[in-house]
Design an enzyme around this catalytic site. Structure first.
Site, PDB file in Angstrom:
ATOM      1  N   SER A  42      62.480  10.850 -53.199  1.00 49.35           N
ATOM      2  CA  SER A  42      63.637  11.437 -53.857  1.00 49.35           C
ATOM      3  C   SER A  42      64.914  10.654 -53.548  1.00 49.35           C
ATOM      4  CB  SER A  42      63.760  12.911 -53.452  1.00 49.35           C
ATOM      5  OG  SER A  42      64.629  13.600 -54.311  1.00 49.35           O
ATOM      6  N   ASP A 172      59.376  15.014 -58.360  1.00 45.64           N
ATOM      7  CA  ASP A 172      59.903  14.614 -57.056  1.00 45.64           C
ATOM      8  C   ASP A 172      58.803  14.329 -56.032  1.00 45.64           C
ATOM      9  OD1 ASP A 172      61.140  14.923 -54.363  1.00 45.64           O
ATOM     10  OD2 ASP A 172      62.909  15.441 -55.541  1.00 45.64           O
TER      11      ASP A 172
END
Length: 394
Positions: A42, A172
């Site tokens: 991320s 993510d």
């Protein structure tokens, strides 16, 4: 500094909390600790690429100016207190568009520079359909597709839309592996340094068997999707000091503590223990209350032996009290300066709330014992104030 084996810096995901990692990198530069490998999930992917390229000043400038509108497509008139309701609506409707983030990556990231850097880069993302973690060293990412992989790794589902690559949707990387230590090990690391920003997702148990250190903050780094320049500046400072502490360059648990050249801490500890013993003579259970306050606030046990920081246990009540009254956490202190700042941070003396326990002055002992047991941090704050009131500070 000479070292054997490859070092890896592992950057966890956490959205706006990623500003903390800038301070970590600044400290590592001062410490001459340079990684051979960087892996990220991320926001750790974005920071990792910038570090790999040597763009530390650009990264810091970015975080010190970054606002939510620079990352996500949100209404310009949205107020911070309206964020929660806004994101709940967005989640129900399929997630936000991240075109501003895509434009930022276009502007900041040079894919060729990442590929040719002496620092080997890798990221993780999550396949939406199977929720399988996908590990991607840079050589496994097709030429020209780094931006897509970075956006996939950063697609904080369900708040953000999945990213489609070659017909497959990804979200993510933190969903399945928010601290990709295993990827770093597979890329050849012999030593791991992880940076945990308390992001949303799964941090897997470290099964690498490698020497591992983790930098993390005692403090709350703020909401995941609330990008704010002032908070970023504070988080950068925390990351810097926490890293120096991990490497033994400063002390403390929550605050960055400088050397105690005046031996103030020893005088404080002696007086604190003396007063605590007097209180325990009036109410024996207070000893447990004091220990419980440290435990609840994540401070070490009283005067616990710690070879790397022998005064850490003695500092704990002073730090806990300073935190309780809101002493700023993003600047360094000597023990004496922290004590003086604490004493100047309140109008009503915390010790006034416990006259029976601290002075034996009146008949409210039963009530005060109950308050101390219910809110042990308040009692410790009062005891610290009482202790400092009997010591010459200035």
């Amino acid at each position: 500094m000479e070292h054997t084996g490859k070092r890896a810096l592992v950057l966890a995901g956490g959205g706006a909390k990623g500003s903390y990692q800038i301070g970590v990198w600044r400290a590592l530069q001062e410490l001459d600790w340079t990684p051979d490998i960087i892996t990220g999930a991320s926001v750790g992917t974005l920071n990792g690429c910038l570090f790999t390229m040597g763009k530390i000043q650009e990264a810091e400038d970015l975080w010190r100016s970054l606002e939510i509108h620079d990352v996500l497509e949100v209404p310009a008139t949205l107020k911070p207190e309206e964020l929660r309701a806004f994101f709940l609506d967005i989640i129900r409707s399929g997630g936000l568009n991240v075109e501003p983030l895509a434009e930022m990556i276009d502007r900041l990231i040079d894919e060729d520079a990442v590929r040719t850097s002496p620092i080997h880069f890798g990221l993780v993302m999550t396949e939406l359909g199977s929720l399988r973690s996908v590990q991607c060293p840079i050589e496994d990412i097709p030429e020209g597709q780094l931006k897509d992989y970075m956006l996939a790794s950063s697609a904080c589902f369900p708040a953000l839309r999945p990213r489609e690559i070659d017909g497959v949707k990804y979200i993510d990387g933190g969903w399945r592996d928010n601290m990709p230590l295993d990827l770093a090990a597979k890329m050849g690391a012999a030593e791991l340094l992880g940076v945990d920003v308390d992001g949303i997702g799964i941090v897997r148990p470290n099964t690498t068997g490698l020497p591992t250190r983790i930098v993390r903050s005692h403090w709350d780094l703020g909401p995941t999707l609330d990008f704010d320049p002032a908070r970023a500046g504070r988080n950068i400072a925390l990351g810097y000091f926490d890293t120096l502490r991990l490497f033994g360059r400063c002390g403390g648990t929550a605050y960055a503590m400088l050397p105690d050249n005046e031996e103030f801490l020893a005088r404080f500890a002696e007086q604190y223990q003396k007063l605590l013993a007097e209180v325990c003579a009036r109410a024996p259970e207070i000893d447990l209350v004091e220990k419980n306050a440290r435990l609840r606030a994540n401070y070490p046990a009283p005067y616990a032996p710690n070879p790397s920081a022998p005064t850490r246990g003695a500092l704990a009540p002073l730090e806990l009290a300073a935190e309780r009254v809101g002493v700023p956490e993003d600047v360094p202190y000597t023990p004496k300066l922290l004590a003086a700042t604490f004493m100047g941070s309140f109008d009503k003396d915390p010790a006034d709330r416990f006259p029976a326990l601290l002075d034996g002055r009146d008949n409210t002992l039963v009530t005060e014992r109950a308050i101390a047991a219910a809110v042990p941090e308040e009692f410790v704050t009062a005891l610290v104030s009482k202790t400092l009131g009997e010591l010459p500070i200035l």
